[in-house]
Design a protein around this motif. Structure first.
Motif, PDB file in Angstrom:
ATOM      1  N   LEU A   1      -2.660   3.080   5.507  1.00 18.57           N
ATOM      2  CA  LEU A   1      -2.172   2.362   4.336  1.00 18.57           C
ATOM      3  C   LEU A   1      -3.235   2.515   3.262  1.00 18.57           C
TER       4      LEU A   1
ATOM      5  N   TYR B   1       1.916   4.719   1.956  1.00 20.92           N
ATOM      6  CA  TYR B   1       2.060   5.107   3.360  1.00 20.92           C
ATOM      7  C   TYR B   1       1.662   6.576   3.542  1.00 20.92           C
TER       8      TYR B   1
ATOM      9  N   LYS C   1       0.831  -1.198   0.000  1.00 16.87           N
ATOM     10  CA  LYS C   1       0.000   0.000   0.000  1.00 16.87           C
ATOM     11  C   LYS C   1       0.877   1.265   0.000  1.00 16.87           C
TER      12      LYS C   1
END
Length: 224
Positions: free
Chosen positions: A192, A177, A175
């Motif tokens: 995420l 950040y 993902k």
């Protein structure tokens, strides 16, 4: 002779014959014949030159390219060779990647191997993963290969490999950040974020999140 130049380039690059064979896909016999002057050419020479960070024309002829001739011919290019040497790294599955955070992956039984020109401060912390699912589509699709550095600290906007724990079940995920604030203990509250809006955003106030590593490179094989 091409053999002498090849040996010189290989030794200056600090590579063994085995390194060249594994990186390029040439046979040990064919490489030995080149280095011993038994053959004077090979279709692998451009790849060998890039791996050893030398000019392919010099490796073949012993001369540097005539740049003035290229200028006179009005030679133009919108690409350039990558001179960084290739390095082999383990290709892990998502369970093995999760061990980087928990106990440290032991290096045994990787899913496979991959190659990268990325140079990290701690080579033992660099590994590769294949993208699964569509949460990061369309920029990242299943089968794409990611190079991950487990020694890096993420920054806002970094693409990361993380471990999320929900209801006692740990899952490794890919993902973006994002830092959205600081809690009462001075610890960053993070999210995420998937690039595909059809998938949910994960929040560290709701589930336990641990960062495994930062994605530093993205490789894709185009269909043809």
């Amino acid at each position: 002779m091409i053999g002498a130049r090849l040996k010189e380039a290989r030794k200056k690059a600090g590579k063994s014959q085995k390194d060249v064979v594994e990186a390029i896909g040439i046979t040990q016999s064919a490489l030995s014949q080149l280095e011993n002057g038994l053959v004077s050419s090979s279709s692998h020479l451009p790849s060998i030159a890039r791996f050893l960070n030398v000019d392919a024309y010099w490796l073949q002829t012993g001369e540097l390219p005539n740049s003035s001739k290229l200028d006179n011919d009005k030679f133009e290019s919108n690409v350039s060779f990558i001179n960084s040497p290739l390095r082999q790294i383990p290709l892990l599955d998502y369970v093995q990647a999760g061990l980087f955070h928990e106990v440290g992956y032991d290096g045994l039984n990787p899913l496979g191997t991959s190659w990268t020109t990325y140079e990290g401060a701690r080579p033992e912390c660099v590994f590769s993963l294949k993208v699964e699912g569509l949460s990061m589509a369309p920029e990242f699709v299943p089968g794409d290969e990611l190079v991950v550095d487990g020694s890096l600290e993420p920054k806002p906007g970094s693409l990361v490999i993380a471990q999320e724990i929900q209801h006692g079940v740990a899952r490794t995920t890919f993902k973006k950040y994002r830092v959205i604030g600081v809690n009462e203990f001075g610890v960053d509250v993070i999210e995420l974020v998937p690039l595909n809006p059809d998938f949910p955003t994960l929040n560290s106030t709701q589930i336990e999140i641990s960062i495994i590593g930062v994605v530093v490179a993205h490789n894709r094989v185009f269909k043809y």
